[in-house]
Design a protein around this motif. Structure first.
Motif, PDB file in Angstrom:
ATOM      1  N   GLY A  85       0.813  -1.210   0.000  1.00  0.00           N
ATOM      2  CA  GLY A  85       0.000   0.000   0.000  1.00  0.00           C
ATOM      3  C   GLY A  85       0.841   1.251   0.000  1.00  0.00           C
ATOM      4  O   GLY A  85       2.052   1.208  -0.217  1.00  0.00           O
ATOM      5  N   MET A  86       0.201   2.382   0.272  1.00  0.00           N
ATOM      6  CA  MET A  86       0.883   3.655   0.123  1.00  0.00           C
ATOM      7  C   MET A  86       1.680   4.019   1.370  1.00  0.00           C
ATOM      8  O   MET A  86       1.234   3.819   2.485  1.00  0.00           O
ATOM      9  N   LEU A  87       2.849   4.545   1.141  1.00  0.00           N
ATOM     10  CA  LEU A  87       3.651   5.095   2.225  1.00  0.00           C
ATOM     11  C   LEU A  87       4.403   6.257   1.613  1.00  0.00           C
ATOM     12  O   LEU A  87       5.333   6.080   0.846  1.00  0.00           O
ATOM     13  N   LEU A  88       3.935   7.451   1.911  1.00  0.00           N
ATOM     14  CA  LEU A  88       4.395   8.593   1.153  1.00  0.00           C
ATOM     15  C   LEU A  88       4.727   9.744   2.085  1.00  0.00           C
ATOM     16  O   LEU A  88       3.935  10.105   2.944  1.00  0.00           O
TER      17      LEU A  88
END
Lengths: 662, 84
Positions: free
Chosen positions: A500-503
């Motif tokens: 998933g997203m890690l931004l």
């Protein structure tokens, strides 16, 4: 050594062969968005694309810098958070640092995120290459109330530290002078010891690395031991191939750490490094009251659960309206100029001679690119560069994350998708910011389905010009819908197992005109250099095919497709040209039909079918090449096949609907 | 030790939490670590998006957005609740 593997990755490398180099090489390394590219541009000219988006540099850039009369190679490497192979950009940087000649590392840090940034610094110090620390964005750190004692930091690490505000060019000269001095008189970085028991285990493992193995692997023992305990696949592979004897010692050391700390060895090593960084940070930094500015409040609106989406819609609406308005204003006058030029240039040649026909078709090809595509592509890329430099794109990723999950992706994939509206090639390349191959495949597939500026001119030049602007937007709507459905189906076929997203969400910056312009130019150059020759050549080939009556043969070959779509057979040839460059299909359609007034020759239904088919079918040659590079030839073939059948299906559907309605 | 184990995605904006544990194996731990998220770190929740969107946190002076899938792997306990 895996020097023999470098050819696989060298496609991405824009630099020259390492063996040829004569200058010493300085390398900019740092975490994403720390300002490496800005520093690079400051000294080596605008060849690197700086942006306010983490992971913007996907391949490295190499240039020259002149310091005190001496020339150095300078390389801007993709940003990495740590020396761990977690994604392609990181692996690229890691491989470069370990296998190519590097004489000096300039480690660029965002001073306002000092504690996190130091984690990479400590790992880089393990490489045992002369190094200078560049504390960038000290103005931002000051604003956040972080004051850093430079001298103390330099003493603690044993390497020179320089402060810069690269966006204003402050301190960059000083940085390179310091780097030059450090290169002349290299100082060994201090080893900062951690907890005793961890140090003992590490030391034990280091002892087991024989001189022979170290010579073969060409890597510092401390780094190798640490990375092996971290279970980094890059180093494990290296050891598997060149130094398998260490395996049992490694297992024993890892077990000792896991046993004494109650967690896996890699976590122990990470926690240890983190603790070191935190204590370093506490030693060198003092915290004061931050200055709250307007830009700290902006996210209250732009990331708000309701106002955020409203703003996003508004910003995109204004953005695209401006692009259309600007492009529309320029298109007709430029076309006029080309028409006049065509008359003028062909005047001395005898009417309907081969030379005259060829010259005219060449100018037509040029006009197709310069007058029809460029007026839209230019403001699009410029606008996007501004949004990127401001730092808005990561916010878009945040807002769109939940929706992107519906099509099997996550927020980060929004960037390639949005880029796709300009040109699919940078969009496909931008999928590199995604961690898993599966995400990259879906994102690449989705990006190629996004109508680029070239296809936009077809949508607006055919459906838009004939049926009005709302009809053109309907095509965009249909496109979004088809993308969503395709994405949903794809994500069913390839179940989500991705992290998933890690931004990292960067602080807003004022866009700098120089950076925006250079970035726009950098991206538009690809179109000018690759597309325009294709346009002119395509135009010529089409005319020649006509002169020598080859088009009948090609049209005959494509008859099954045009027959299924209910289009006249002359259209067949234009579809082939659309594969070279999308905008060619319309330019060539005019040419094949012998008129710009398409509505006089084709029925409304046929115009719709043609537009929809051309929007979806097969990415252009340049995009296919980018796909091949990014996701491999098999996956590329899948994308090509999928989009072709999808376009055929949609075209037939539109044909059926049109015939029912009329 | 029989308290309910809470994850980051369940927390509201304004809460300050301490990271107790990161699950999800090597890859997940490495990823979160390199973004500055470690066990025993203090994290401020800035936003918790609707529609199952990401969680925005502040950590070590910077902001990081975590997709829900990632946030579910971060076990935390609330340290204090800011009145915002």
């Amino acid at each position: 050594m895996n020097k023999q593997n470098k050819n696989q990755t060298d496609i991405l490398f824009s630099g020259s062969d390492p063996e040829e180099k004569i200058h010493s090489r300085m390398v900019l390394v740092g975490q994403p968005n720390s300002g490496k590219s800005t520093i690079y541009n400051e000294v080596a000219g605008y060849k690197s694309v700086a942006s306010n988006f983490p992971g913007a540099t996907i391949s490295y850039t190499q240039g020259h810098v002149n310091i005190a009369g001496e020339t150095f190679d300078i390389v801007d490497l993709p940003g990495i958070y740590s020396l761990t192979s977690l994604d392609p950009a990181a692996t690229e940087t890691q491989r470069f640092l370990l296998t190519r000649q590097v004489d000096m590392i300039i480690n660029v840090l965002d001073a306002s995120i000092l504690s996190r940034s130091l984690e990479l610094t400590l790992q880089l110090m393990d490489l045992e290459i002369p190094m200078v620390l560049c504390l960038n964005m000290t103005d931002e750190a000051e604003r956040k109330g972080i004051r850093i004692d430079i001298k103390k930091l330099s003493d603690e690490l044993g390497i020179p530290v320089v402060t810069t505000v690269a966006s204003q060019g402050r301190g960059v000269d000083d940085l390179f002078k310091t780097a030059l001095n450090a290169l002349k008189k290299p100082k060994k970085a201090k080893h900062i010891p951690g907890n005793r028991d961890v140090e003992e285990v590490l030391e034990g493992l280091i002892q087991k690395i024989s001189d022979k193995a170290q010579n073969r692997l060409q890597i510092s023992r401390h780094l190798l031991a640490t990375k092996l305990l971290e279970a980094d696949s890059y180093f494990l592979d290296m050891v598997d191939r060149g130094f398998p004897e260490i395996q049992s010692d490694l297992e024993e050391a890892a077990q000792t750490l896991a046993y004494t700390h109650g967690k896996p060895a890699h976590e122990v090593i990470n926690a240890e490094r983190h603790a070191l960084c935190m204590s370093l940070f506490e030693k060198v930094a003092t915290l004061h009251k931050p200055h709250v500015q307007f830009k700290d409040r902006v996210d209250d609106i732009l990331m708000h659960p309701f106002l955020g989406y409203l703003s996003l819609g508004l910003i995109l609406f204004i953005f695209f309206s401006l692009v259309f308005a600007f492009g529309g204003k320029l298109e007709a006058p430029i076309l006029d100029i080309f028409e006049k030029f065509k008359e003028f240039a062909s005047a001395p040649l005898p009417e309907s001679s081969l030379a005259s026909i060829l010259l005219k078709s060449m100018i037509d090809g040029l006009a197709g690119g310069v007058a029809i595509v460029l007026p839209y592509l230019l403001p699009f890329l410029m606008g996007l560069s501004i949004l990127e430099d401001i730092g808005y794109l990561p916010r878009v990723a945040f807002l769109m994350d939940a929706f992107m999950h519906r099509i099997g992706l996550h927020g980060t994939a929004v960037i390639p998708a949005v880029l796709g509206y300009g040109c699919n090639v940078p969009a496909v390349l931008a999928t590199q910011v995604l961690a898993s191959p599966r995400d990259r495949f879906i994102a690449a597939m989705v990006s190629t389905m996004v109508p680029c500026a070239a296809r936009m001119t077809i949508i607006f030049g055919l459906v838009g010009a004939i049926f009005g602007g709302s009809a053109a937007f309907a095509v965009y709507g249909l496109n979004l819908f088809v993308i969503a459905v395709s994405g949903a189906i794809l994500s069913r076929l390839l179940p989500e197992d991705t992290p998933g997203m890690l931004l990292s969400i960067p602080v807003y910056q004022f866009p700098r005109p120089a950076s925006v312009l250079k970035k726009t130019w950098f991206r538009i150059k690809e179109f000018v250099v690759i597309a325009l020759p294709f346009l002119v050549a395509g135009s010529l080939i089409l005319t020649l095919a006509e002169v020598y009556s080859l088009n009948g043969w090609i049209n005959h070959l494509l008859r099954p497709v045009t027959w299924l779509l209910g289009l006249p057979s002359e259209v067949g040839l234009t579809l082939i040209f659309g594969v070279f460059r999308k905008e060619l299909s319309m330019v060539m359609l005019f040419q094949a039909l012998g008129t710009r007034d398409v509505a006089a020759v084709l029925s409304s239904g046929q115009i719709w079918v043609f537009t929809v088919f051309v929007v979806f079918y097969v990415p252009c040659v340049a995009t296919i090449a980018a796909l091949g590079k990014q996701i491999g030839s098999r996956a590329t073939l899948k994308v090509v096949g999928f989009t072709f059948f999808l376009a055929l299906l949609l075209g037939i559907a539109v044909r059926v609907i049109a015939s029912v309605l009329s | 030790m029989n308290e309910v184990r809470e994850t980051l995605d369940k927390k509201r904006a304004g809460e300050v939490v301490s990271v107790l544990q990161i699950e999800g194996g090597w890859d997940m731990t490495q990823r979160l670590n390199q973004m500055g998220i470690h066990v025993r770190d203090l994290v401020t929740i800035k936003r918790n998006a609707i529609f199952g969107g990401p969680v925005l946190i502040q950590i070590h002076g910077t902001e990081v957005a975590l997709g829900r899938g990632m946030a579910k792997n971060v076990f935390v306990e609330t340290v204090e609740t800011e009145i915002s």
